[in-house]
Design a protein around this motif. Structure first.
Motif, mmCIF file in Angstrom:
data_model
loop_
_atom_site.group_PDB
_atom_site.id
_atom_site.type_symbol
_atom_site.label_atom_id
_atom_site.label_comp_id
_atom_site.label_asym_id
_atom_site.label_seq_id
_atom_site.Cartn_x
_atom_site.Cartn_y
_atom_site.Cartn_z
ATOM 1 N N ALA A 273 61.120 -22.506 4.341
ATOM 2 C CA ALA A 273 61.816 -21.603 5.257
ATOM 3 C C ALA A 273 60.811 -20.927 6.199
ATOM 4 O O ALA A 273 61.053 -20.829 7.402
ATOM 5 N N SER A 274 59.700 -20.507 5.649
ATOM 6 C CA SER A 274 58.675 -19.859 6.466
ATOM 7 C C SER A 274 58.063 -20.829 7.468
ATOM 8 O O SER A 274 57.849 -20.483 8.633
ATOM 9 N N ARG A 275 57.779 -22.037 7.025
ATOM 10 C CA ARG A 275 57.134 -23.046 7.890
ATOM 11 C C ARG A 275 58.024 -23.433 9.063
ATOM 12 O O ARG A 275 57.580 -23.497 10.201
ATOM 13 N N THR A 276 59.312 -23.653 8.791
ATOM 14 C CA THR A 276 60.216 -24.130 9.832
ATOM 15 C C THR A 276 60.865 -22.998 10.620
ATOM 16 O O THR A 276 61.319 -23.210 11.742
ATOM 17 N N GLY A 277 60.932 -21.817 10.003
ATOM 18 C CA GLY A 277 61.639 -20.709 10.643
ATOM 19 C C GLY A 277 63.137 -20.818 10.484
ATOM 20 O O GLY A 277 63.886 -20.017 11.031
ATOM 21 N N ASN A 278 63.593 -21.811 9.725
ATOM 22 C CA ASN A 278 65.020 -22.041 9.529
ATOM 23 C C ASN A 278 65.479 -21.552 8.164
ATOM 24 O O ASN A 278 64.727 -21.632 7.192
ATOM 25 N N PRO A 279 66.714 -21.087 8.078
ATOM 26 C CA PRO A 279 67.233 -20.667 6.777
ATOM 27 C C PRO A 279 67.454 -21.863 5.854
ATOM 28 O O PRO A 279 67.613 -22.993 6.314
ATOM 29 N N VAL A 280 67.456 -21.594 4.563
ATOM 30 C CA VAL A 280 67.722 -22.599 3.553
ATOM 31 C C VAL A 280 68.973 -22.162 2.793
ATOM 32 O O VAL A 280 69.016 -21.049 2.263
ATOM 33 N N THR A 281 69.994 -23.008 2.779
ATOM 34 C CA THR A 281 71.222 -22.706 2.053
ATOM 35 C C THR A 281 71.095 -23.207 0.630
ATOM 36 O O THR A 281 70.774 -24.366 0.395
ATOM 37 N N VAL A 282 71.345 -22.315 -0.313
ATOM 38 C CA VAL A 282 71.294 -22.667 -1.730
ATOM 39 C C VAL A 282 72.719 -22.950 -2.197
ATOM 40 O O VAL A 282 73.621 -22.151 -1.981
ATOM 41 N N LEU A 283 72.889 -24.118 -2.820
ATOM 42 C CA LEU A 283 74.203 -24.528 -3.306
ATOM 43 C C LEU A 283 74.330 -24.247 -4.796
ATOM 44 O O LEU A 283 73.396 -24.480 -5.561
ATOM 45 N N LYS A 284 75.478 -23.745 -5.183
ATOM 46 C CA LYS A 284 75.811 -23.558 -6.592
ATOM 47 C C LYS A 284 77.134 -24.267 -6.814
ATOM 48 O O LYS A 284 78.121 -23.973 -6.120
ATOM 49 N N ASN A 285 77.147 -25.233 -7.733
ATOM 50 C CA ASN A 285 78.333 -26.061 -7.968
ATOM 51 C C ASN A 285 78.771 -26.759 -6.685
ATOM 52 O O ASN A 285 79.957 -26.824 -6.365
ATOM 53 N N ASN A 286 77.781 -27.233 -5.918
ATOM 54 C CA ASN A 286 77.999 -27.963 -4.657
ATOM 55 C C ASN A 286 78.704 -27.144 -3.578
ATOM 56 O O ASN A 286 79.279 -27.696 -2.651
ATOM 57 N N GLU A 287 78.641 -25.831 -3.684
ATOM 58 C CA GLU A 287 79.215 -24.935 -2.676
ATOM 59 C C GLU A 287 78.117 -23.999 -2.181
ATOM 60 O O GLU A 287 77.272 -23.559 -2.972
ATOM 61 N N PRO A 288 78.095 -23.667 -0.884
ATOM 62 C CA PRO A 288 77.109 -22.704 -0.398
ATOM 63 C C PRO A 288 77.220 -21.399 -1.179
ATOM 64 O O PRO A 288 78.324 -20.880 -1.381
ATOM 65 N N TRP A 289 76.088 -20.917 -1.658
ATOM 66 C CA TRP A 289 76.083 -19.718 -2.494
ATOM 67 C C TRP A 289 75.324 -18.583 -1.816
ATOM 68 O O TRP A 289 75.847 -17.487 -1.627
#
Length: 70
Positions: free
Chosen positions: A22-38
């Motif tokens: 996230a720091s390197r690209t400057g882009n957010p990272v979406t974390v999935l829980k049970n295949n859904e955005p969490w």
């Protein structure tokens, strides 16, 4: 660049890699829980450029500059 999504188990195993990406690209990272955005992890606001600082300064003190221009 496409948004990055990662499963929660992978984040739990190696959060430092996710944060570094996230720091390197400057882009957010979406974390999935049970295949859904969490949650979304994103880098802190990057340092402003000199132009951004100057524009913010001019906006904040616009009334002073208008008065001085008279």
């Amino acid at each position: 660049m496409a948004a990055l999504t990662i499963d929660l188990a992978e984040v739990e195993a190696d959060f430092s890699r996710v944060a570094a990406e996230a720091s390197r690209t400057g882009n957010p990272v979406t974390v999935l829980k049970n295949n859904e955005p969490w949650v979304i992890t994103q880098p802190a606001k990057a340092e402003a450029s000199a132009v951004d600082v100057a524009v913010d300064f001019m906006d904040e003190y616009a009334d002073v500059f208008e008065e001085l221009a008279k």
